[in-house]
Design an enzyme around this catalytic site. Structure first.
Site, PDB file in Angstrom:
ATOM      1  N   ASP A  12       0.819  -1.221   0.000  1.00 40.33           N
ATOM      2  CA  ASP A  12       0.000   0.000   0.000  1.00 40.33           C
ATOM      3  C   ASP A  12       0.850   1.267   0.000  1.00 40.33           C
ATOM      4  O   ASP A  12       0.415   2.312   0.487  1.00 40.33           O
ATOM      5  CB  ASP A  12      -0.960   0.028   1.202  1.00 40.33           C
ATOM      6  CG  ASP A  12      -1.787  -1.241   1.312  1.00 40.33           C
ATOM      7  OD1 ASP A  12      -2.434  -1.598   0.318  1.00 40.33           O
ATOM      8  OD2 ASP A  12      -1.772  -1.879   2.380  1.00 40.33           O
ATOM      9  N   HIS A  40      -4.931  -1.174  -6.628  1.00 40.50           N
ATOM     10  CA  HIS A  40      -4.694   0.261  -6.665  1.00 40.50           C
ATOM     11  C   HIS A  40      -5.589   0.881  -7.732  1.00 40.50           C
ATOM     12  O   HIS A  40      -6.122   0.195  -8.601  1.00 40.50           O
ATOM     13  CB  HIS A  40      -3.220   0.584  -6.929  1.00 40.50           C
ATOM     14  CG  HIS A  40      -2.702   0.066  -8.224  1.00 40.50           C
ATOM     15  ND1 HIS A  40      -2.052  -1.139  -8.322  1.00 40.50           N
ATOM     16  CD2 HIS A  40      -2.738   0.575  -9.476  1.00 40.50           C
ATOM     17  CE1 HIS A  40      -1.700  -1.352  -9.576  1.00 40.50           C
ATOM     18  NE2 HIS A  40      -2.111  -0.332 -10.301  1.00 40.50           N
TER      19      HIS A  40
END
Length: 429
Positions: A12, A40
């Protein structure tokens, strides 16, 4: 030559945005490992595309895209994701390829993923997986009982019968292990008969594909999934994913030599986050952690889970840099720190009064370490409207310089917001 984008922490970090920016200048974009357990968002104009399994290079109409041999594929999810981006006007079927050596994720892998987590939760040792069946698929791969893409799409005599036999046998072994869970293998075989026809046009032998691209001096971008601290060998085992997420996984997942790699870009969040269980030395279970969580909108794209947050950990990043050999770094989400009076950065760990030489492999030690912090002044000003690196507040530049000096690795980009325009380029000597 190939450039590689890798996560340097626990995932992340914002790899997708760097990949998105670099995708404008490439001919080939390849995924080397993982499955649809990452995620994403890429914004092109006013359109948002959510990527989980497919390569981000699909947004570039001139880019060929490959799911390499180290990737594991849940075929229904592959087509769901493809349809979702096609519905937004992206025409990409003739630019997307799948390695014939990829292993297949079936629904029973996802079922057993959940059953395994339930089993572990009774001993308070649940990993906190995404439940996508990635771990069980890599497990069957390692035990040499897995099913690969070529088993599904082959039109050789007897190939389909072999696929059926493999799937029945694989499900049978899992039912012996977990009991007779609700799974109709005969219906699954019928379903995959059609999926085989749908998938076949995408399937290639990825080794000559990559070799020809390298030989032709194509501009190649390889996007790693997850991050180094989730690596099966070098992460916080067993709280890791089931593939090699570092530079080694790039070579084994695509069948390319190390000499084909030019730049290795490490993506670093300006603080640290982690999803799921596992040790997290700099975690802040206080108002600092809450601030990072809220201002940074720290919720997972794939699972929606709230991310744990803490200070930047340079012990982790040094370890990550040693293993992956980053040629430069991309610092992301610097703007999340804008309103903090002071910033702490972990520069070492102590255990039983002794300073540790490196990131420890023993989780019992890691859970007990005391972080040695360096305190740096904040900048208390909005960086989101800044368009040039030179315009950053002095204390923000000092924060970045501190990271560079500690890691002996230059920072090439700094992110100060979610958009492409928020990525500031910094000269690298």
């Amino acid at each position: 030559m190939a450039d590689v984008v890798l996560g340097s922490q626990w995932g992340d970090e914002g790899k997708g945005k760097l990949v998105d920016i670099l995708c404008d200048q490439i001919d080939v974009c390849a995924r080397c490992q993982g499955g649809n357990n990452a995620g994403h968002t890429i914004v092109v104009g006013d359109v948002k595309y959510d990527f989980h399994m497919l390569p981000s290079g699909l947004v570039n109409p001139n880019c060929q895209n490959l799911l390499g041999s180290g990737v594991v594929i849940h075929v229904p999810s592959f087509f769901d994701e493809l349809k979702a981006i096609e519905d937004k006007g992206l025409n990409c079927r003739d630019r997307l390829f799948v390695s014939s050596r990829c292993h297949l994720v079936f629904d029973f892998h996802q079922l057993t993923d959940g059953l395994k987590e339930q089993e572990l939760s009774t001993t308070k040792k649940a990993i906190g997986t995404t439940g996508k069946g990635i771990g069980p698929t890599y497990s069957t791969k390692a035990s040499r009982s897995g099913i690969r893409v070529h088993h599904l799409v082959s039109q050789e005599p007897g190939a389909w019968e072999e696929f059926e036999s493999r799937l029945r046998r694989l499900v049978g072994t899992r039912q012996k292990r977990y009991g007779d869970f609700d799974y109709d293998v005969e219906e699954e075989i019928k379903r995959y008969k059609k999926l085989a026809d749908d998938l076949r046009p995408f399937v290639i032998d990825a080794v000559p594909f990559m070799h020809k691209a390298i030989k032709a001096n194509k501009r190649i971008l390889i996007e790693g999934a997850n991050a180094l601290m989730l690596d099966l060998d070098f992460g916080t085992y067993p709280y890791v994913t089931s593939s090699n997420t570092g530079i080694g996984g790039v070579c084994t997942g695509l069948g390319i030599p190390p000499t084909a790699i030019r730049n290795i870009y490490g993506v670093v969040k300006a603080y640290t986050t982690r999803v799921g269980a596992g040790p997290f030395p700099t975690e802040q279970l206080n108002n600092v952690g809450e601030h990072l969580q809220e201002v940074g909108a720290e919720f997972g794209v794939t699972t929606g889970r709230r991310r744990r947050c803490g200070w930047l950990d340079l012990v982790v990043l040094q370890y990550s840099t040693w293993i992956n050999g980053y040629t430069s770094l991309n610092i992301t989400k610097l703007d999340v720190l804008d309103q903090l009076e002071e910033l702490k950065v972990a520069v070492g760990y102590k255990h039983n009064g002794k300073v540790l030489e490196s990131f420890p492999e023993d989780l019992h030690v890691l859970e007990q370490v005391e972080c040695i912090y360096e305190t740096l002044p904040g900048w208390k000003s909005d960086t989101t409207k800044i368009t040039e690196y030179a315009e950053l507040p002095e204390n923000a530049k000092k924060y970045i310089a501190f990271i560079e000096k500690f890691l002996d690795c230059p920072v090439q980009w700094v992110g100060v917001g979610p958009g492409r325009s928020h990525m500031l380029s910094k000269s690298v000597n």
